[in-house]
Design a protein around this motif. Structure first.
Motif, short mmCIF file in Angstrom:
data_model
loop_
_atom_site.label_atom_id
_atom_site.label_comp_id
_atom_site.label_asym_id
_atom_site.label_seq_id
_atom_site.Cartn_x
_atom_site.Cartn_y
_atom_site.Cartn_z
N UNK A 1 32.96 9.81 96.45
CA UNK A 1 33.39 9.04 95.28
C UNK A 1 34.05 7.74 95.72
N UNK A 2 33.66 6.65 95.10
CA UNK A 2 34.26 5.37 95.45
C UNK A 2 35.72 5.33 95.01
N UNK A 3 36.53 4.66 95.82
CA UNK A 3 37.94 4.49 95.46
C UNK A 3 38.22 3.06 95.03
N UNK A 4 37.17 2.32 94.73
CA UNK A 4 37.30 0.90 94.42
C UNK A 4 38.29 0.66 93.28
N UNK A 5 38.32 1.57 92.30
CA UNK A 5 39.20 1.39 91.15
C UNK A 5 40.34 2.39 91.11
N UNK A 6 40.55 3.03 92.24
CA UNK A 6 41.59 4.06 92.32
C UNK A 6 42.94 3.47 92.67
N UNK A 7 43.96 4.27 92.45
CA UNK A 7 45.29 3.95 92.93
C UNK A 7 45.69 4.99 93.95
N UNK B 1 47.49 -4.61 94.64
CA UNK B 1 48.79 -4.66 93.97
C UNK B 1 49.62 -3.44 94.34
N UNK B 2 50.90 -3.63 94.55
CA UNK B 2 51.75 -2.52 95.01
C UNK B 2 52.96 -2.32 94.11
N UNK B 3 53.43 -1.09 94.12
CA UNK B 3 54.64 -0.69 93.42
C UNK B 3 55.42 0.20 94.37
N UNK B 4 56.70 -0.08 94.54
CA UNK B 4 57.52 0.66 95.48
C UNK B 4 58.77 1.19 94.79
N UNK B 5 59.11 2.42 95.08
CA UNK B 5 60.31 3.01 94.48
C UNK B 5 61.55 2.26 94.93
N UNK B 6 62.49 2.10 94.03
CA UNK B 6 63.73 1.38 94.35
C UNK B 6 64.48 2.04 95.51
N UNK C 1 63.27 20.49 97.21
CA UNK C 1 63.32 19.35 96.28
C UNK C 1 61.95 19.09 95.68
N UNK C 2 61.94 18.34 94.60
CA UNK C 2 60.68 17.97 93.97
C UNK C 2 59.99 16.87 94.76
N UNK C 3 58.69 16.76 94.54
CA UNK C 3 57.92 15.70 95.19
C UNK C 3 58.38 14.35 94.65
N UNK C 4 58.64 13.43 95.56
CA UNK C 4 59.24 12.14 95.21
C UNK C 4 58.26 11.01 95.44
N UNK C 5 58.09 10.15 94.44
CA UNK C 5 57.23 8.98 94.56
C UNK C 5 57.87 7.96 95.49
N UNK C 6 57.04 7.36 96.34
CA UNK C 6 57.52 6.31 97.25
C UNK C 6 56.86 4.96 96.98
N UNK C 7 55.53 4.95 96.96
CA UNK C 7 54.83 3.67 96.83
C UNK C 7 53.40 3.91 96.36
N UNK C 8 52.88 2.93 95.63
CA UNK C 8 51.52 3.00 95.07
C UNK C 8 50.80 1.70 95.36
N UNK C 9 49.53 1.79 95.70
CA UNK C 9 48.71 0.61 95.94
C UNK C 9 47.45 0.70 95.10
N UNK C 10 47.17 -0.34 94.34
CA UNK C 10 45.95 -0.43 93.54
C UNK C 10 44.85 -0.95 94.44
#
Length: 129
Positions: free
Chosen positions: A28-34, A58-63, A44-53
């Motif tokens: 499966x292509x990941x061209x449009x995936x994040x 484009x990136x998003x990083x946890x504070x 502990x619960x699973x913790x978000x760190x960073x996302x890349x489109x």
């Protein structure tokens, strides 16, 4: 189907740096995936760190890790990376790579583990004081 394999974890001292890698493969292509990095410490619960489109990097990083952790990709090798600097003992956890094949950027949905379709097996990072 998408396969994700993390590498690069290990035992380091406080203040050290590590770079985690996630090899992405499959039909499966990941061209449009994040793609994202999460971590989970014992009890502990699973913790978000960073996302890349993947389409435009484009990136998003946890504070909580902004300024220390940086997510990036290598298009040619289909790899996702997480550069971690100034590591602290509280960064000790299993680190996971994940892929969301239809990412949503409404209400920060990309921070929610349930949004992700595929997960790697994880790589352990241990930071000693």
């Amino acid at each position: 189907q998408v396969q994700l394999v993390e590498s690069g974890g290990g035992l380091v001292q406080a203040g050290d740096s590590l770079r985690l890698s996630c090899a992405v493969s499959g039909r499966t292509t990941i061209r449009y995936a994040g793609l994202a990095w999460f971590r989970q410490a014992p009890g502990q619960e699973r913790e978000f760190l960073a996302h890349l489109r993947w389409s435009d990097s484009g990136t998003y990083t946890a504070d909580t890790v902004k300024g220390r952790f940086t997510v990036s990709k290598d298009n040619a090798k289909n790899m996702l990376h997480l550069q971690m600097n100034a590591l602290k003992p509280e960064d000790t956890a299993v680190y996971y790579c994940a892929a969301d094949m239809n990412p949503s950027y409404v209400n920060s949905n990309y921070e929610r583990a349930v949004e992700y379709d595929y997960w790697g097996q994880g790589t352990q990072v241990t930071v000693s004081s």
